[in-house]
Design a protein around this motif. Structure first.
Motif, short mmCIF file in Angstrom:
data_model
loop_
_atom_site.label_atom_id
_atom_site.label_comp_id
_atom_site.label_asym_id
_atom_site.label_seq_id
_atom_site.Cartn_x
_atom_site.Cartn_y
_atom_site.Cartn_z
N UNK A 227 0.78 -1.24 0.00
CA UNK A 227 0.00 0.00 0.00
C UNK A 227 0.80 1.28 0.00
N UNK A 228 2.00 1.27 0.54
CA UNK A 228 2.69 2.56 0.59
C UNK A 228 3.91 2.67 -0.32
N UNK A 229 4.46 1.54 -0.78
CA UNK A 229 5.73 1.72 -1.47
C UNK A 229 5.59 2.06 -2.94
N UNK A 230 6.51 2.90 -3.40
CA UNK A 230 6.60 3.24 -4.82
C UNK A 230 7.48 2.22 -5.54
N UNK A 231 8.38 1.61 -4.78
CA UNK A 231 9.37 0.70 -5.36
C UNK A 231 9.71 -0.34 -4.31
N UNK A 232 9.91 -1.58 -4.76
CA UNK A 232 10.23 -2.65 -3.82
C UNK A 232 11.54 -3.31 -4.23
N UNK A 233 12.44 -3.45 -3.27
CA UNK A 233 13.72 -4.14 -3.50
C UNK A 233 13.68 -5.42 -2.66
N UNK A 234 14.03 -6.55 -3.29
CA UNK A 234 13.97 -7.83 -2.59
C UNK A 234 15.38 -8.36 -2.35
N UNK A 235 15.67 -8.68 -1.10
CA UNK A 235 16.96 -9.30 -0.77
C UNK A 235 16.73 -10.74 -0.36
N UNK A 236 17.68 -11.60 -0.71
CA UNK A 236 17.69 -12.98 -0.21
C UNK A 236 19.14 -13.38 -0.08
N UNK A 237 19.48 -13.99 1.03
CA UNK A 237 20.85 -14.44 1.29
C UNK A 237 21.88 -13.35 0.97
N UNK A 238 21.57 -12.14 1.38
CA UNK A 238 22.51 -11.04 1.26
C UNK A 238 22.51 -10.30 -0.06
#
Ligand code: ATP
Length: 263
Positions: A227-238
């Motif tokens: 609902x609030x983000x303009x952009x999403x960054x996904x991290x996994x295992x660093x």
């Protein structure tokens, strides 16, 4: 909109013994946007926050380790070799997963400590008393303004320890805003917040963005992320494994797999 990164990070690595907690090749945060940093438990999100705010040092900060130095710059300033106070001075402030409100001090006193997070504030107190007194008055005015905005003004003389979990989160945000940061970084703002306060927390975050403050937050609450983000960054295992608009990123195969793989 044309890209205008306020934060640019290159090759930042943090190892703890045999664990590589963070290994980010490149990441940009756009000025004036709300960016969410998501990922399964242990993905390295908090460690990443600690690194760029100078609360921790990258393993590749020294030239000893091959593969090139870590580099990051914020608002036109290279912060790679500086500490937490320089990051704050450059206009980057953060909150913590577990709130750091000082329970035995009043709400207002906590706010005034936020003002002192601006390095140099205390330096010439003795020499410039009149100037200091004016600064202090301004700080109190700003603190009261922010407490009113976050609906904590009635609590200003209460001990911070007596606030509810959600109110402590609001106090943390208000305190971080004392120094008028260019970017506020929130580590799990929704954790421990009761449902009655969640909507107002979301609105406060959007209002900050609308006023031009860049927001970067770590969160497990997908309702908030959506609902609030303009952009999403996904991290996994660093590592950063995906980024994009909330709807497309959160439904992408790689992201779903990363979350499922964590269980
Ligand atoms: P969560 O969503 O659960 O908060 P996270 O994405 O913030 O997780 P981090 O807390 O950054 O992940 O942890 C990344 C990895 O680094 C984990 O494997 C963690 O156990 C390890 N780690 C973090 N801090 C330390 C430390 N001080 N000493 C040793 N290992 C650490």
């Amino acid at each position: 909109a044309k890209p205008d990164p306020i934060l640019t990070v290159d090759r930042i690595v943090r190892r703890f013994g045999g664990i590589t907690a963070v290994d980010v090749a490149h990441l940009e945060v756009q000025r004036g946007a709300i960016t969410a940093l998501i990922g399964p438990n242990g993905a390295g999100k908090t460690t990443f926050f600690n690194l760029i705010t100078g609360f921790d040092r990258p393993s590749n900060a020294a030239r000893l380790i091959g593969g090139g130095d870590a580099r990051w710059s914020f608002n036109g300033k290279t912060l790679t070799r500086t500490g937490a106070s320089q990051a704050a001075r450059a206009g980057m402030v953060r909150t913590f997963q577990l709130t750091k409100a000082l329970g035995r001090m009043t709400v207002l006193e906590n706010m005034l400590i936020g003002a002192n997070d601006q390095p140099g504030e205390n330096l010439f107190v003795g020499l410039f008393k009149p100037l200091w007194a004016r600064r202090e008055r301004e700080n109190i005015e700003r603190a009261e303004e922010l407490l009113t905005r976050f609906k904590l003004d009635a609590k200003k003389s209460d001990l911070a320890g007596e606030l509810s979990g959600g109110q402590k989160k609001l106090l943390e945000m208000a305190r971080a805003l004392m120094s008028r940061p260019a970017m506020i970084m929130l580590d799990e703002p929704m954790a421990g917040v009761n449902p009655a306060l969640t909507q107002s927390l979301l609105e406060h975050i959007q209002a900050l963005r609308d006023e031009g403050t860049t927001v970067l937050f770590v969160e497990h609450d997908m309702h908030m992320v959506r609902h609030v983000s303009d952009w999403v960054v996904v991290m996994a295992q660093g590592e950063v494994i995906a980024e994009g608009l909330p709807e497309s990123v959160m439904s992408s195969r790689a992201v779903v797999d990363a979350y499922l793989g964590a269980h």
